[in-house]
Each structure stands twice: as C-alpha cells, then as structure tokens.
Design a protein around this motif. Sequence first.
Motif, PDB file in Angstrom:
ATOM      1  N   LEU A 232      83.028  -7.315  29.286  1.00 23.05           N
ATOM      2  CA  LEU A 232      82.878  -8.770  29.307  1.00 23.05           C
ATOM      3  C   LEU A 232      82.598  -9.280  30.714  1.00 23.05           C
ATOM      4  CD1 LEU A 232      83.070 -11.475  27.761  1.00 23.05           C
ATOM      5  CD2 LEU A 232      85.517 -11.482  28.297  1.00 23.05           C
ATOM      6  N   HIS A 233      83.293  -8.733  31.711  1.00 21.05           N
ATOM      7  CA  HIS A 233      83.161  -9.209  33.085  1.00 21.05           C
ATOM      8  C   HIS A 233      82.172  -8.382  33.915  1.00 21.05           C
ATOM      9  CE1 HIS A 233      86.384 -12.093  32.523  1.00 21.05           C
ATOM     10  NE2 HIS A 233      87.169 -11.140  32.042  1.00 21.05           N
ATOM     11  N   GLY A 234      81.501  -7.437  33.290  1.00 18.86           N
ATOM     12  CA  GLY A 234      80.491  -6.662  34.006  1.00 18.86           C
ATOM     13  C   GLY A 234      81.057  -5.753  35.077  1.00 18.86           C
ATOM     14  N   GLN A 235      82.253  -5.213  34.881  1.00 24.38           N
ATOM     15  CA  GLN A 235      82.877  -4.347  35.875  1.00 24.38           C
ATOM     16  C   GLN A 235      82.365  -2.910  35.722  1.00 24.38           C
ATOM     17  OE1 GLN A 235      86.928  -5.273  34.665  1.00 24.38           O
ATOM     18  NE2 GLN A 235      87.217  -6.543  36.476  1.00 24.38           N
ATOM     19  N   THR A 236      82.111  -2.271  36.861  1.00 21.28           N
ATOM     20  CA  THR A 236      81.564  -0.908  36.834  1.00 21.28           C
ATOM     21  C   THR A 236      82.401   0.099  37.619  1.00 21.28           C
ATOM     22  OG1 THR A 236      80.143  -1.419  38.741  1.00 21.28           O
ATOM     23  CG2 THR A 236      79.186  -1.735  36.541  1.00 21.28           C
ATOM     24  N   THR A 237      83.286  -0.370  38.491  1.00 16.11           N
ATOM     25  CA  THR A 237      84.076   0.535  39.325  1.00 16.11           C
ATOM     26  C   THR A 237      85.459   0.726  38.717  1.00 16.11           C
ATOM     27  OG1 THR A 237      82.916  -0.321  41.266  1.00 16.11           O
ATOM     28  CG2 THR A 237      84.851   1.045  41.661  1.00 16.11           C
ATOM     29  N   LEU A 238      85.852   1.988  38.538  1.00 18.84           N
ATOM     30  CA  LEU A 238      87.123   2.319  37.893  1.00 18.84           C
ATOM     31  C   LEU A 238      88.020   3.110  38.835  1.00 18.84           C
ATOM     32  CD1 LEU A 238      85.816   3.454  34.386  1.00 18.84           C
ATOM     33  CD2 LEU A 238      86.586   1.166  35.075  1.00 18.84           C
ATOM     34  N   THR A 239      89.318   2.926  38.655  1.00 21.37           N
ATOM     35  CA  THR A 239      90.317   3.745  39.335  1.00 21.37           C
ATOM     36  C   THR A 239      90.882   4.742  38.332  1.00 21.37           C
ATOM     37  OG1 THR A 239      90.930   1.930  40.801  1.00 21.37           O
ATOM     38  CG2 THR A 239      92.487   3.745  40.610  1.00 21.37           C
ATOM     39  N   ILE A 240      90.861   6.004  38.709  1.00 22.32           N
ATOM     40  CA  ILE A 240      91.436   7.075  37.882  1.00 22.32           C
ATOM     41  C   ILE A 240      92.784   7.441  38.487  1.00 22.32           C
ATOM     42  CG2 ILE A 240      91.072   9.372  36.899  1.00 22.32           C
ATOM     43  CD1 ILE A 240      88.067   8.990  37.594  1.00 22.32           C
ATOM     44  N   ARG A 241      93.858   7.132  37.798  1.00 22.54           N
ATOM     45  CA  ARG A 241      95.203   7.340  38.315  1.00 22.54           C
ATOM     46  C   ARG A 241      95.835   8.599  37.719  1.00 22.54           C
ATOM     47  NH1 ARG A 241      96.766   2.822  41.020  1.00 22.54           N
ATOM     48  NH2 ARG A 241      95.658   0.859  40.550  1.00 22.54           N
TER      49      ARG A 241
ATOM     50  N   ALA B  54      91.530   8.278  42.182  1.00 22.43           N
ATOM     51  CA  ALA B  54      90.131   8.383  42.606  1.00 22.43           C
ATOM     52  C   ALA B  54      89.390   7.128  42.172  1.00 22.43           C
ATOM     53  CB  ALA B  54      89.476   9.625  41.990  1.00 22.43           C
ATOM     54  N   PHE B  55      88.224   6.899  42.790  1.00 15.33           N
ATOM     55  CA  PHE B  55      87.374   5.760  42.458  1.00 15.33           C
ATOM     56  C   PHE B  55      86.005   6.269  42.017  1.00 15.33           C
ATOM     57  CE2 PHE B  55      90.186   4.483  45.976  1.00 15.33           C
ATOM     58  CZ  PHE B  55      90.912   3.485  45.346  1.00 15.33           C
ATOM     59  N   ALA B  56      85.480   5.676  40.959  1.00 19.80           N
ATOM     60  CA  ALA B  56      84.148   6.044  40.477  1.00 19.80           C
ATOM     61  C   ALA B  56      83.423   4.778  40.044  1.00 19.80           C
ATOM     62  CB  ALA B  56      84.235   7.029  39.316  1.00 19.80           C
ATOM     63  N   ASN B  57      82.178   4.631  40.490  1.00 15.89           N
ATOM     64  CA  ASN B  57      81.367   3.494  40.065  1.00 15.89           C
ATOM     65  C   ASN B  57      80.297   3.989  39.099  1.00 15.89           C
ATOM     66  OD1 ASN B  57      80.601   0.530  40.555  1.00 15.89           O
ATOM     67  ND2 ASN B  57      78.648   1.593  40.804  1.00 15.89           N
TER      68      ASN B  57
END
Length: 243
Positions: free
Chosen positions: A92-101, A143-146
């Motif tokens: 909905l908000h167009g987010q592409t960057t995720l945090t993998i915990r 980690a961070f992944a876009n």
Amino acid sequence: NVVAGVRTSGSVMDGLSGCECEILVKNTFIHFRENLEQRRSRCASWAAPCSNCTWDDAADTASGASVDSCDSESETRSAISTGENVVHEVVLHGQTTLTIRRVPPCYDPATLLQEIWDMGFAGCVDFFYLPMDFRRGSNVGYAFANFCSPELAGAFIRCLHCGWLAQSIGSGPVEVCPARIQGLQNNIQHFRNSAVRSSSVSPEHQPMLIEPGTCTRLPFPAPLPATRKRPLRRARALAVCAA
C-alpha cells in the motif's frame, strides 16, 4: 499425531505429509525442515507477484515449523496474520526495503544473499547489507535488503516471515519487517559516507549495490566531500558585515 512423545498439531503434520523432512527434538520443541529442493520450489512459487498463496497455506507448509505441546498453532497463525498485515502495508505504501531480523550468527553476507537468491529472488534485490561484529567474528543478527518493487518485497515477507533459514535450527524463526530507511537512493545516501565503507573494512562486508536481473555487484558511489562548517563567531561576523 505424536512424534518423539510430544503431541503435535494435525494441521502442521498434514502440511508436512508427503515431504522429506529433517526433525530435530530440543527439549519440548520439535523443528521440521524440508529438503532444499522442496524449499526452493515453494519459495519460488511464492516469489511471483501473481502468487495465489494464502497465509493459511503458509501456516501449514512453512519451512521449519516449530511445534510444542501448548497452543503453538494459534501462536503461529497469529504471527502469520501479523505478517499478512505487514505485506498489505508494504504494498500500500510502496515500501521496498526490508529488515531481516534474527539472522543466525553463522551467516556472512555472501551466504545469506545466496540463500535469498535460492529462494527464488535472484535478480530481485538491488541493495543488500549484513552488518558484522568484527570483535565477535559474526553478524549482528539483522540484515537489510531493498527489492525492485513493493510486490516483490511483499512476496519475500510472505516467503520468509516466521520461517527458518537453512542454518537457523535452534535459533528461532526469522522476522521480516519494513526498514526505517526506505528506497535504493536513500540507502545509498545513508551509507555513502558511512564508516563501514572505509578501507579498513573488507569489500565483502560493506553494503552492496547489485544490478537487478544479473546479480552482478556494482561499485558503490564514492563518498561525498565533507562540508567544512564555519566557526559560529565568524559566521555571525560575516552576517553583520553583509547587513
């Protein structure tokens, strides 16, 4: 169904029927793992933007489902329901960057990125960074992944949230959520002048730019020159003169 003296929920066992699994019994917990080919096939089908996979299916067939003698099924479905809401918000908000915990400490950047590609997301990630703790010789646990689109980011959450990485037996399920810094360009600006890109840090441990489609690593933009701030007294004096 009873495995090793511990009662398990029928839905999980039904989802694992017909699958070759590794089973690890630890105290009162049982961990199930699919073989690698089954896991790759399932994750690849979820990675498609037009995937029809539902979270009910995910609850029954998630890789590495953890079951105990209590209400683990309701807890799992509650966590998956939360993940479904996250997917909705991401798209909905167009987010592409995720945090993998909760990344197990045994992973290095190359190993984790390769496993993400093996899940069916090869060519879908254009930025990746797994911070390392060099004093302990392991990663810091996240980690961070876009991803190239919000739909792919949502598909990755659907694939891995509340699931297990290949080497996470005993470390608990992985959590995936939107990162604080969103978008490729914002991540580039954030890490461009960061200390993690100094010459003292090996290139394989620095933030990575990746060409979508080819999985080729691209050079990171050079740091911007530091801006020198004028002393406050001199700045005030110049302002008075200008007036």
